[in-house]
Design a protein around this motif. Structure first.
Motif: not given
Length: 319
Positions: A120-143
């Motif tokens: 999905y090329p355009v996303t609106v991401v909840s800060l509370d969802y994405i901030k957790s340590n278990r999601r951070l690494d994957d998001f940082a790599a694919r952000c």
């Protein structure tokens, strides 16, 4: 330096692909961004001046130029739908909201090895969802390569593990020197010195040194920061002579009579509210006040809209 003049279009294309006509002053952050190879901008305009439009103009322009292909907005959960509507209605950008309630649906059926942010090329991401340590690494790599951070000040204030997670998230994203990032806040400095310099360091790590730098070195850093920091108050906007930006508010009270099913529902709720207050007679003062406030809250909802009334009655019934 990406600022280029185009025949008949000025330094950027016409706004034919937008459903909004930007105010003159709202183009200032865009012009600042177009002078940067990698956009790192803090927009700290007053509430109501149009930070959403200013940030989205930059994203839309870089997207149309082909300099970026993916965009994400990181914001508090209660602002996700608002951002989704603004991007669609004003900038013709269809986005997906990513948070706890939608992530599973969006991930369903994804190709192997792909994430939501790849597909999905355009996303609106909840800060509370994405901030957790278990999601951070994957998001940082694919952000995505362009990130807008709404209410950025809430991510850098000191105190508490939650705020620490938010700051870690933004710091990880900012470590990629080629990632474009626009930070939005109406309160860049709320009295917390450490938080303010943490926020500035997301633009450029050296700006944290402003905390303890003096003399010519400080002035040099401040001059550099001025190229990445846009802050206007409402009186500043008056200089643009844009009289339509903040029209004078004119109010008038009109009486009307509720009829039909809506009128009957209103009468029934008023009777019910009276019963709430009456049942509290003879009880302790605190119970009487609580009943009175509950009745008033119910009446405010019923006076607002049928949808608000329905939700309020469902909540009361559940209790």
């Amino acid at each position: 330096m990406r600022l280029k003049l185009r025949a008949g279009a000025g330094p950027f294309r016409s706004f034919g692909n937008l459903a909004v006509e930007p105010r003159a002053y709202q183009l200032v952050p865009l012009l600042m961004a177009l002078k940067m190879d990698t956009v790192r901008l803090l927009i700290a305009d007053d509430v109501g001046i149009g930070k959403t439009i200013e940030a989205s103009l930059i994203a839309r322009e870089l997207l149309d130029r082909g300099e970026i292909s993916r965009i994400t907005v990181i914001c508090p959960p209660h602002l996700c739908e608002q951002w989704q509507r603004e991007l669609a209605s004003k900038f013709n950008l269809q986005s997906e909201v990513v948070r706890t309630g939608t992530a599973s649906r969006l991930e369903r059926g994804l190709p192997a090895g792909k994430s939501i942010f790849d597909v999905y090329p355009v996303t609106v991401v909840s800060l509370d969802y994405i901030k957790s340590n278990r999601r951070l690494d994957d998001f940082a790599a694919r952000c995505p390569e362009f990130v807008i951070v709404e209410e950025a000040h809430s991510c850098v204030r000191g105190g508490g593990a939650q705020r620490h997670q938010r700051y870690n998230l933004l710091r990880r994203l900012a470590e990629d020197n080629e990632r474009h990032m626009v930070f939005l806040t109406a309160t860049p400095h709320s009295g917390d010195e450490e938080a303010f310099y943490n926020l500035l360091s997301l633009l450029e790590p050296r700006y944290y040194d402003l905390k303890e730098t003096y003399g010519q070195d400080r002035e040099k850093l401040r001059e550099e920061l001025a190229l990445q920091f846009c802050q206007r108050r409402r009186p500043d906007i008056a200089e643009w002579k844009d009289s339509t930006a903040f029209p004078d508010r004119e109010s008038k009270e009109l009486d009307y009579k509720l009829t039909g099913a809506w009128g009957q529902l209103f009468d029934d709720v008023v009777s019910y509210a009276r019963q709430i207050v009456k049942r509290a007679e003879g009880q302790k003062l605190l119970q009487q006040r609580m009943s009175w406030w509950a009745a008033l809250a119910l009446l405010r909802c019923i006076s607002s809209s049928p949808a608000a009334a329905t939700q309020a009655l469902k909540t009361r019934l559940a209790k």
